[in-house]
Design an enzyme around this catalytic site. Structure first.
Site, mmCIF file in Angstrom:
data_model
loop_
_atom_site.group_PDB
_atom_site.id
_atom_site.type_symbol
_atom_site.label_atom_id
_atom_site.label_comp_id
_atom_site.label_asym_id
_atom_site.label_seq_id
_atom_site.Cartn_x
_atom_site.Cartn_y
_atom_site.Cartn_z
ATOM 1 C CG ASP A 241 7.566 5.590 -4.865
ATOM 2 O OD1 ASP A 241 6.364 5.600 -4.529
ATOM 3 O OD2 ASP A 241 8.452 5.018 -4.201
ATOM 4 C CD GLU A 242 1.594 3.944 -5.014
ATOM 5 O OE1 GLU A 242 0.830 3.002 -5.269
ATOM 6 O OE2 GLU A 242 1.367 4.799 -4.138
#
Length: 338
Positions: A241-242
């Protein structure tokens, strides 16, 4: 005894591009292939020089001169378009009755085949032109096959390269592509801003609704990031989720701050997964390539990461710029946490 007509008929079978002229230079017969060259207009009865222009030897000015060229290579050109060039050799007929001239296309054969729609039937069975035409056709077919193969290989290479630089879930660039972009910008001496974005509360989406819902959220996040950036900016997913956003030439802190806040606001909008409402937020940290005298991708990513975690410590859903003091604060915070 063989008559003149018998000779002409035999010549047409063996030498389909022959011309026979009388002592005055009038065409008395010619091979069937030449009918195609004159669009079906029979040369019989016409003056030889009205049909063909003798280019060489240049000293030939008359039929009597032409009859003196026995055994010499002659160069002709059709007087009518497309002015095809031909070669020939002359053999005098007995008792001064005229001459037999056998013609060929030489290196102009490919143009002639194209211009007059010639086939193997238009050449003598023993003419090496037939073998040459087969070789040319085979070469053309081989070259076309090679071209098609090269196109397929090139397409496969492009597809493989594209796949190697693309995140399959979101369609964004991946970490490898991001590294390539950063190295290109740094080696080119270009200024840029680097923003590291990490999603808040994404784990709870996976835990509550499942990984399929998480995938839907990530795809929506990717679409929002693309929508909030310029066409030539780089948006990359570098982890679960980066995300990293690279803004070439954008060094205005106010504009970057507005962009970060707008992005966070958009990401806080509910994302629907079927009838379920998924809610996330995001924290972001940004650094400028000018922060370092000698920019380095790893160092810049570290600075953006420091700013990102400062935003998370400040309460999440925030955007912060890197500052040297933030690093000391992060070390102090990590020490107390331990």
């Amino acid at each position: 005894m063989m008559t003149f007509d018998d000779l002409a008929g035999l010549a047409s079978q063996v030498c389909p591009m022959h011309v026979m002229i009388d002592a005055e230079g009038t065409v008395t017969s010619h091979g069937p292939t030449l009918l195609k060259l004159c669009d079906g207009d029979d040369w019989k009865g016409k003056s030889f020089f009205d049909v063909l222009d003798l280019q060489r030897p240049r000293w030939v000015k008359s039929i009597s001169d032409l009859l003196e060229t026995a055994g010499c290579k002659l160069h002709f050109q059709l007087r009518e378009a497309p002015h095809t060039r031909m070669k020939g050799v002359l053999v005098p007929l007995p008792d001064g009755q005229g001459a037999f001239i056998n013609l060929s296309f030489g290196i102009s054969v490919l143009d002639a085949v194209r211009d007059f729609n010639l086939t193997s039937q238009d050449f003598s069975p023993t003419d090496l032109t037939i073998e040459m035409l087969y070789l040319v056709e085979a070469k053309s077919a081989a070259m076309e096959a090679s071209r098609q193969l090269n196109l397929r290989l090139q397409g496969a290479k492009i597809a493989a390269e594209e796949q190697a630089f693309t995140d399959t879930l979101t369609g964004l660039k991946n970490r490898r592509a991001m590294d390539h972009v950063l190295n290109r910008l740094i080696s080119g001496g270009r200024d840029f801003a680097l923003m590291h974005v990490d999603l808040d509360f994404f784990k709870s989406v996976n835990d509550t609704f499942g990984h399929a819902a998480g995938d839907t959220v990530l795809q929506r996040v990717a679409a929002i990031m693309v929508d909030c950036t310029r066409k030539f900016d780089t948006v990359a997913r570098i982890g679960g989720d980066e995300f990293v956003l690279v803004f070439e030439g954008l060094m205005d802190r106010n504009r970057l701050q507005d962009l970060g806040r707008r992005l966070i606001t958009r990401l806080e909008e509910p994302i629907m997964y079927g009838v379920d409402e998924c809610r996330i937020s995001a924290s972001a940290g940004t650094t400028l390539s000018t922060e370092l005298a000698n920019p380095d991708p790893a160092a810049l990513l570290h600075q953006a990461d420091v700013a990102l975690y400062a935003a998370k410590r400040a309460g999440r859903a925030q955007h912060m710029f890197y500052a040297p003091g933030l690093e000391a604060e992060m070390v102090e915070h990590d020490t107390k946490s331990a």
